[in-house]
Design a protein around this motif. Sequence first.
Motif, PDB file in Angstrom:
ATOM      1  N   LYS A  17     -29.681  -8.182  30.944  1.00 52.64           N
ATOM      2  CA  LYS A  17     -29.605  -7.101  29.972  1.00 52.64           C
ATOM      3  C   LYS A  17     -30.770  -7.140  28.985  1.00 52.64           C
ATOM      4  CE  LYS A  17     -24.609  -6.831  30.217  1.00 52.64           C
ATOM      5  NZ  LYS A  17     -23.351  -6.990  29.482  1.00 52.64           N
ATOM      6  N   LYS A  20     -33.906  -4.805  29.819  1.00 51.63           N
ATOM      7  CA  LYS A  20     -33.864  -3.392  29.449  1.00 51.63           C
ATOM      8  C   LYS A  20     -34.170  -3.195  27.970  1.00 51.63           C
ATOM      9  CE  LYS A  20     -31.094   0.622  30.556  1.00 51.63           C
ATOM     10  NZ  LYS A  20     -29.841   1.126  31.074  1.00 51.63           N
ATOM     11  N   LEU A  25     -38.646  -0.084  31.847  1.00 52.85           N
ATOM     12  CA  LEU A  25     -38.580  -0.379  33.276  1.00 52.85           C
ATOM     13  C   LEU A  25     -38.929   0.879  34.068  1.00 52.85           C
ATOM     14  CD1 LEU A  25     -35.251  -2.414  33.293  1.00 52.85           C
ATOM     15  CD2 LEU A  25     -37.580  -3.271  33.126  1.00 52.85           C
ATOM     16  N   ARG A  28     -38.315   0.070  40.699  1.00 49.30           N
ATOM     17  CA  ARG A  28     -37.420  -1.045  41.026  1.00 49.30           C
ATOM     18  C   ARG A  28     -37.547  -1.375  42.508  1.00 49.30           C
ATOM     19  NH1 ARG A  28     -33.297  -1.668  36.907  1.00 49.30           N
ATOM     20  NH2 ARG A  28     -33.605  -0.064  35.353  1.00 49.30           N
ATOM     21  N   THR A 113     -34.081  -7.853  37.129  1.00 46.75           N
ATOM     22  CA  THR A 113     -33.088  -7.116  36.357  1.00 46.75           C
ATOM     23  C   THR A 113     -31.661  -7.418  36.799  1.00 46.75           C
ATOM     24  OG1 THR A 113     -33.330  -5.228  37.843  1.00 46.75           O
ATOM     25  CG2 THR A 113     -34.638  -5.217  35.821  1.00 46.75           C
ATOM     26  N   SER A 140     -34.156   1.811  20.403  1.00 43.86           N
ATOM     27  CA  SER A 140     -33.139   1.483  21.408  1.00 43.86           C
ATOM     28  C   SER A 140     -31.836   1.061  20.745  1.00 43.86           C
ATOM     29  CB  SER A 140     -33.631   0.365  22.323  1.00 43.86           C
ATOM     30  OG  SER A 140     -34.719   0.779  23.088  1.00 43.86           O
TER      31      SER A 140
END
Length: 158
Positions: A17, A20, A25, A28, A113, A140
């Motif tokens: 976590k 992020k 990001l 992937r 991730t 964020s």
Amino acid sequence: MSKAKSGMGESTIALNKKAKFDYFLTDRYEAGIVLEGWEVKSLRAGKAQLTDAHILLKNGEAFMIGGQINPLLQASTHIRPDNTRIRKLLLNRRELNHLIGAVERKGFTVVPTAMYWKNGRAKLEIALAQGKKDHDKRASLKERDWQRDKQRILRTSS
């Protein structure tokens, strides 16, 4: 038998976590991991941690550094488990070339991730990432708090 027990389907082993929160990001990828027997048993018991892990690209290969897989107490006595050893990642050549190009030319970094089971095999989800500045992290946090408050308001009003 459940999906996790049967070895079919997907189930999460560990999430990162922090990635992020610390990075933007983008792309992937799914990578296989070269593991030893005791590591697989520990993963099945859920003893993995990815918070301090990062990916090193060297000599056209990818390696996970800093990911912890803690050994079980029942591990064999003749094995000396190293819970933070460097683990090789399995990617195809095209994916490796794309990652290497992004890291060398565009200044990206590669972070793990998530780790999960897929068809009975341990897989690692890795992502190309760009670091966030402090003001981005504050945004964020503010967004996360607003989402939490919004859910709380919706719950109490209905």
